[in-house]
Design an enzyme around this catalytic site. Structure first.
Site, PDB file in Angstrom:
ATOM      1  CD  GLU A  43      48.969  35.567  68.868  1.00 27.04           C
ATOM      2  OE1 GLU A  43      49.840  34.814  68.426  1.00 27.04           O
ATOM      3  OE2 GLU A  43      48.933  36.697  69.359  1.00 27.04           O
ATOM      4  CE1 TYR A  65      51.902  32.550  72.054  1.00 27.82           C
ATOM      5  CE2 TYR A  65      51.159  32.205  69.654  1.00 27.82           C
ATOM      6  CZ  TYR A  65      51.493  32.736  70.755  1.00 27.82           C
ATOM      7  OH  TYR A  65      51.588  34.143  70.498  1.00 27.82           O
ATOM      8  CG  ASP A 123      55.998  33.365  72.578  1.00 29.43           C
ATOM      9  OD1 ASP A 123      56.259  33.611  73.653  1.00 29.43           O
ATOM     10  OD2 ASP A 123      56.561  34.294  71.896  1.00 29.43           O
ATOM     11  CB  CYS A 180      65.239  38.135  77.000  1.00 36.85           C
ATOM     12  SG  CYS A 180      65.947  36.641  77.777  1.00 36.85           S
ATOM     13  CB  CYS A 205      72.091  41.286  79.872  1.00 37.69           C
ATOM     14  SG  CYS A 205      71.889  39.535  79.107  1.00 37.69           S
ATOM     15  CB  CYS A 209      67.374  42.808  80.577  1.00 40.03           C
ATOM     16  SG  CYS A 209      65.938  41.816  80.940  1.00 40.03           S
ATOM     17  CB  CYS A 249      68.405  37.603  84.915  1.00 37.27           C
ATOM     18  SG  CYS A 249      68.709  36.470  83.669  1.00 37.27           S
TER      19      CYS A 249
END
Length: 289
Positions: free
Chosen positions: A37, A120, A138, A193, A200, A203, A209
């Site tokens: 991370e 985060y 994030d 995305c 898309c 997706c 969406c």
DNA sequence: AAGACGGGGTC
DNA sequence: GACCCAGTCTT
């Protein structure tokens, strides 16, 4: 509208299309996940991968990193960028050893108190390492949620209160499912995305969406300009660090990094690196700490 | 709320 | 050449 079926669609997509990354493996330690991370803060996965592997082989436990010479740590960080992160990661390891018996602490508050861990990362470690329910947000997750639910093209650079409320609202109530959702929606933002040219057509959230339904409108507001890099102190600091990773250097050698007569960055940057604890000057020689 | 802080891949 | 990347810390 992002309801239970949308959540399911993303989780199913992740099971099918998610990448197998070493810090996601079932045998990954909490420490390994925390290290990933920190490395992934503003640095893409492909560049972190080899550095993480080497890092974990060399310093598998917090105690190992805590005891390592800082110069070795900075060299192993290599060109991941923002080397202050490497310093903070070692400080984090030392705090874990001294204050938490060598084990990555549980709980947002304890995690946030560690060097280099902000909102985060504390949430990410809580979710991915400790498998607890946490609002992870994030840049990927913020982008997916803002597009899908609010129909906006970009989330902006700051994590706003309304975005936090949105992420909280969407987060599944059940723990296992919340962890899976966090992982899945983050991956969706990274692979599908995306900021630049979202896919898309593949997706799983396409039917849900709002942004796609509106015809993918461009950002209405003014987007923050990317900060220039050429000619900045950041660039010069990076060049000095690259030189120091090869070994100690004389002040004269460092001075040669100036690009032209008008370039006055070297002394200033050297001072700032010393102030940050990234460099040490003794006599006329500069070296890693 | 804004600015500092790396480095490299991509369009 | 601008934009982006699993952000954090300091004014």
């Amino acid at each position: 509208m992002l309801d239970g079926s949308g959540i399911d669609a993303v989780i199913d997509w992740f099971a099918r299309a998610g990448r197998e990354l070493p810090w996601r493996a079932s045998d990954a330690s909490a420490w390994g996940i925390l290290v990933s991370e920190i490395m992934l803060q503003q640095t893409p996965v492909v560049r972190v991968l080899p550095r993480w592997q080497e890092w974990m082989r060399r310093w598998p436990r917090p105690q190992d990193l805590a005891e390592a010479p800082t110069a070795d740590v900075l060299r192993a960080w290599d060109r991941l960028g923002y080397p202050r992160r490497a310093l903070r990661l070692q400080a984090c390891a030392r705090a874990i050893v001294e204050e938490h018996g060598g084990e990555v602490p549980v709980g947002l508050e304890a995690l946030r108190a560690l060097p280099g861990i902000g909102e985060y990362t504390a949430a990410a470690v809580t979710a991915f390492a400790h498998h607890e329910r946490a609002v992870v947000a994030d840049t990927n997750i913020r982008r997916v949620l803002v597009r899908c639910v609010r129909g906006e093209a970009f989330p902006g650079s700051t994590f706003t209160a309304s975005q936090r409320a949105l992420a909280t609202e969407v987060l599944p109530a059940e723990t296992e499912r919340s962890v899976r959702w966090n992982q899945a929606v983050m991956e969706l933002g990274a692979l599908v995305c995306t900021s630049r040219s979202p896919h898309c057509e593949v997706c799983p959230l396409a039917p849900h969406c709002a942004w796609l339904a509106k015809g993918r409108p461009a950002d209405s507001g003014t987007r923050a300009r990317t900060q220039a890099f050429e000619g900045t102190d950041r660039q010069m600091r990076g060049r000095i660090m690259a030189l120091l990773r090869e070994g100690p250097a004389s002040r004269e050698r460092i001075a040669q990094l100036r690009t032209d007569e008008a370039d006055d960055r070297v002394p200033r940057c050297l001072d700032s690196l010393v102030a940050d604890g990234l460099a040490v000057v003794e006599d006329r020689t500069v070296r890693l700490p």
